[in-house]
Design an enzyme around this catalytic site. Structure first.
Site, PDB file in Angstrom:
ATOM      1  N   GLU A 267       0.823  -1.221   0.000  1.00 45.41           N
ATOM      2  CA  GLU A 267       0.000   0.000   0.000  1.00 45.41           C
ATOM      3  C   GLU A 267       0.861   1.277   0.000  1.00 45.41           C
ATOM      4  O   GLU A 267       0.553   2.264   0.654  1.00 45.41           O
ATOM      5  CB  GLU A 267      -1.029  -0.042   1.137  1.00 45.41           C
ATOM      6  CG  GLU A 267      -1.943  -1.254   0.933  1.00 45.41           C
ATOM      7  CD  GLU A 267      -3.320  -1.158   1.513  1.00 45.41           C
ATOM      8  OE1 GLU A 267      -3.791  -0.047   1.748  1.00 45.41           O
ATOM      9  OE2 GLU A 267      -3.927  -2.223   1.701  1.00 45.41           O
TER      10      GLU A 267
HETATM   11  N1  CAA Z   1      -4.357  11.009  -2.967  1.00 46.93           N
HETATM   12  C1  CAA Z   1      -5.143  11.525  -3.938  1.00 46.93           C
HETATM   13  N2  CAA Z   1      -4.702  11.761  -5.172  1.00 46.93           N
HETATM   14  C2  CAA Z   1      -3.400  11.488  -5.447  1.00 46.93           C
HETATM   15  C3  CAA Z   1      -2.526  10.946  -4.479  1.00 46.93           C
HETATM   16  C4  CAA Z   1      -3.055  10.702  -3.197  1.00 46.93           C
HETATM   17  N3  CAA Z   1      -2.309  10.166  -2.223  1.00 46.93           N
HETATM   18  N4  CAA Z   1      -1.310  10.773  -5.055  1.00 46.93           N
HETATM   19  C5  CAA Z   1      -1.412  11.187  -6.322  1.00 46.93           C
HETATM   20  N5  CAA Z   1      -2.677  11.618  -6.561  1.00 46.93           N
HETATM   21  C6  CAA Z   1      -3.223  12.152  -7.811  1.00 46.93           C
HETATM   22  C7  CAA Z   1      -2.565  13.469  -8.195  1.00 46.93           C
HETATM   23  O1  CAA Z   1      -3.233  14.555  -7.572  1.00 46.93           O
HETATM   24  C8  CAA Z   1      -2.727  13.464  -9.699  1.00 46.93           C
HETATM   25  O2  CAA Z   1      -4.073  13.745 -10.008  1.00 46.93           O
HETATM   26  P1  CAA Z   1      -4.477  14.894 -11.105  1.00 46.93           P
HETATM   27  O3  CAA Z   1      -3.720  14.605 -12.345  1.00 46.93           O
HETATM   28  O4  CAA Z   1      -5.967  14.749 -11.230  1.00 46.93           O
HETATM   29  O5  CAA Z   1      -4.057  16.167 -10.473  1.00 46.93           O
HETATM   30  C9  CAA Z   1      -2.532  11.997 -10.056  1.00 46.93           C
HETATM   31  O6  CAA Z   1      -2.856  11.262  -8.867  1.00 46.93           O
HETATM   32  C10 CAA Z   1      -1.134  11.661 -10.508  1.00 46.93           C
HETATM   33  O7  CAA Z   1      -0.262  12.015  -9.464  1.00 46.93           O
HETATM   34  P2  CAA Z   1       1.233  12.418  -9.687  1.00 46.93           P
HETATM   35  O8  CAA Z   1       1.337  13.388 -10.806  1.00 46.93           O
HETATM   36  O9  CAA Z   1       1.780  12.820  -8.360  1.00 46.93           O
HETATM   37  O10 CAA Z   1       1.862  11.024 -10.212  1.00 46.93           O
HETATM   38  P3  CAA Z   1       3.282  10.405  -9.958  1.00 46.93           P
HETATM   39  O11 CAA Z   1       3.430   9.327 -10.962  1.00 46.93           O
HETATM   40  O12 CAA Z   1       4.348  11.447  -9.879  1.00 46.93           O
HETATM   41  O13 CAA Z   1       3.174   9.777  -8.481  1.00 46.93           O
HETATM   42  C11 CAA Z   1       2.421   8.141  -6.878  1.00 46.93           C
HETATM   43  C12 CAA Z   1       2.135   8.928  -8.137  1.00 46.93           C
HETATM   44  C13 CAA Z   1       2.026   8.987  -5.681  1.00 46.93           C
HETATM   45  C14 CAA Z   1       3.870   7.750  -6.738  1.00 46.93           C
HETATM   46  C15 CAA Z   1       1.552   6.907  -7.023  1.00 46.93           C
HETATM   47  O14 CAA Z   1       1.928   6.179  -8.181  1.00 46.93           O
HETATM   48  C16 CAA Z   1       1.594   5.959  -5.831  1.00 46.93           C
HETATM   49  O15 CAA Z   1       0.949   6.223  -4.814  1.00 46.93           O
HETATM   50  N6  CAA Z   1       2.322   4.839  -5.954  1.00 46.93           N
HETATM   51  C17 CAA Z   1       2.241   3.774  -4.943  1.00 46.93           C
HETATM   52  C18 CAA Z   1       1.224   2.774  -5.333  1.00 46.93           C
HETATM   53  C19 CAA Z   1       0.764   1.956  -4.186  1.00 46.93           C
HETATM   54  O16 CAA Z   1       0.570   2.432  -3.082  1.00 46.93           O
HETATM   55  N7  CAA Z   1       0.525   0.668  -4.467  1.00 46.93           N
HETATM   56  C20 CAA Z   1      -0.039  -0.204  -3.471  1.00 46.93           C
HETATM   57  C21 CAA Z   1      -0.653  -1.375  -4.144  1.00 46.93           C
HETATM   58  S1  CAA Z   1      -2.134  -1.925  -3.401  1.00 46.93           S
HETATM   59  C22 CAA Z   1      -1.677  -2.964  -2.147  1.00 46.93           C
HETATM   60  O17 CAA Z   1      -0.551  -3.051  -1.761  1.00 46.93           O
HETATM   61  C23 CAA Z   1      -2.807  -3.682  -1.520  1.00 46.93           C
HETATM   62  C24 CAA Z   1      -2.467  -4.907  -0.817  1.00 46.93           C
HETATM   63  O18 CAA Z   1      -2.390  -5.928  -1.404  1.00 46.93           O
HETATM   64  C25 CAA Z   1      -2.318  -4.917   0.646  1.00 46.93           C
END
Ligand code: CAA
Length: 384
Positions: free
Chosen positions: A368
């Protein structure tokens, strides 16, 4: 500011503690060793109303607050995180996402049984399919494709590290429809697991949470009706991010539980074990470890409560959830390692539980959103 818990919250904490002691503790070492999915325990959780804790009773849920969810996650994670991770995914990633973003027809069909955790007497839970072999932290780069065919989509690709991969009946699948639009071309879908073209890979043989069923899931020409898309076209990535914010509170609470479970075992052991003529907790070397464990755990708990409280107040909890997960998961890793040390040689053998808690702690720094991703989220928020 009021730090006291309500009567209802205390009742939920007690119910979760009793469930963990009575239903999860027996056989936990065996389930870990044999990688057995705790299906019986998951069905009992559903009976308790813990599979849709925060969902409105109108949609089959228990209508509790997020603080209650944190309390229940902590108690169950003290004993068995293979149980609590299934609970966390169903509550935070599946039910919350559907309650907040699905349409009425989707809620009636899917949310109600998912929040109840059962259908026709059988376990009925969900899974969240975002990660891929080459899109874990870098989640915007989805390779799984959902081709728009007019009245339906056709999904092709592979999802990785999927919790509840084989036990889930419903998958929330994130996939790319329009590659020219980047993350705004991503959609989220409700897909039934027994849809033709879905294949569940072998269960991963893991360091920790070994009972939890983690699988790769592959999609070959999987036909999904348009009515199963969640939200507007292109909403899928925002759906995933918003949903994960709440998921991070659940995993922070899981890490808190792993830490406090290990601490309670170390404290009890330090009172019973004697060296150099006195119980080991009377040696400053051990007492300082216990003091530091207790302080870090209390700090992690406050961060969990703060993010849960913010979520219940409907204020932005993105940063506080990331802080809670970052701090609680580091605390879980540190406390469990120290708990093994307090136990000495006994800590290294399975019967004393702390080695399992140490292995379980590691994943909380990874799933996550890794600790590095949490720092990105916090860093971007405090510098913008
Ligand atoms: N909350 C809400 N919106 C968010 C956000 C958050 N935490 N993080 C990013 N966004 C939105 C941004 O506002 C943007 O939206 P708009 O274009 O509408 O403005 C969009 O998402 C893209 O964001 P970025 O431009 O910041 O994109 P990025 O590529 O630079 O970064 C990231 C994105 C934050 C790194 C994202 O890819 C991320 O969170 N990665 C981690 C993924 C993750 O947590 N995976 C877990 C898998 S599920 C799991 O593990 C479940 C399980 O089995 C237990």
């Amino acid at each position: 500011m009021d730090f006291s818990l309500s009567e209802e919250q205390l009742m939920i904490q007690k119910a979760a503690r009793e469930f963990a002691q009575q239903q999860c503790l027996p056989g936990v070492i065996d389930r870990d060793e044999k990688q057995m999915v705790p299906k019986e325990q998951l069905l009992q959780l559903a009976e308790l109303g813990f599979m849709g804790m925060m969902v409105s009773p109108d949609y089959g849920g228990a209508g509790m607050d997020t603080i209650s969810y944190v309390l229940a996650m902590e108690e169950i994670s003290k004993i068995d995180s293979s149980v609590s991770v299934a609970m966390s995914v169903n509550n935070s990633l599946v039910c919350w996402g559907l309650e907040n973003f699905a349409n009425e027809q989707q809620k009636q069909q899917y949310l109600i049984p998912l929040a109840q955790g059962k259908k026709e007497g059988k376990l009925y839970i969900g899974a969240f399919l975002l990660s891929e072999p080459e899109a874990g932290s870098d989640a915007t780069h989805q390779h799984t494709e959902a081709k728009d065919m007019g009245d339906h989509y056709v999904i092709n690709g592979i999802k990785n590290w999927i919790t509840n991969g084989s036990t889930a009946s419903v998958y929330l699948v994130i996939a790319q429809t329009d590659y020219t639009k980047g993350h705004k071309g991503i959609n989220a879908f409700i897909v039934e697991k027994d849809t033709p073209g879905i294949s569940v890979g072998v269960k991963e043989n893991k360091l920790g949470i070994r009972g939890s069923d983690t699988h790769a899931i592959s999609f070959t020409d999987v036909k999904v009706p348009k009515s199963n898309r969640i939200g507007e076209e292109g909403f899928g990535f925002n759906f995933a991010m918003k949903t994960l914010n709440g998921g991070r509170i659940g995993i922070a609470a899981q890490a808190l539980g792993i830490a406090s479970g290990a601490y309670e075992l170390a404290l009890a052991y330090s009172k019973q074990r004697k060296t150099f003529g006195k119980p080991i907790h009377e040696h400053q070397a051990i007492q300082f470890k216990l003091a530091e464990m207790a302080t870090k755990i209390e700090t992690a708990r406050l961060l969990c409560f703060k993010s849960a409280w913010e979520k219940d107040q409907h204020v932005d909890y993105t940063t506080s959830a990331a802080m809670a997960k970052l701090y609680a998961s580091d605390t879980a890793m540190w406390v469990t390692t120290e708990a093994v040390q307090v136990h000495g040689g006994y800590g290294f053998v399975k019967e004393f539980h702390v080695e399992r808690l140490m292995r379980d702690a590691k994943i909380t720094q990874i799933y996550e959103g890794t600790s590095e991703i949490q720092k990105m989220v916090i860093g971007r928020s405090i510098t913008k």
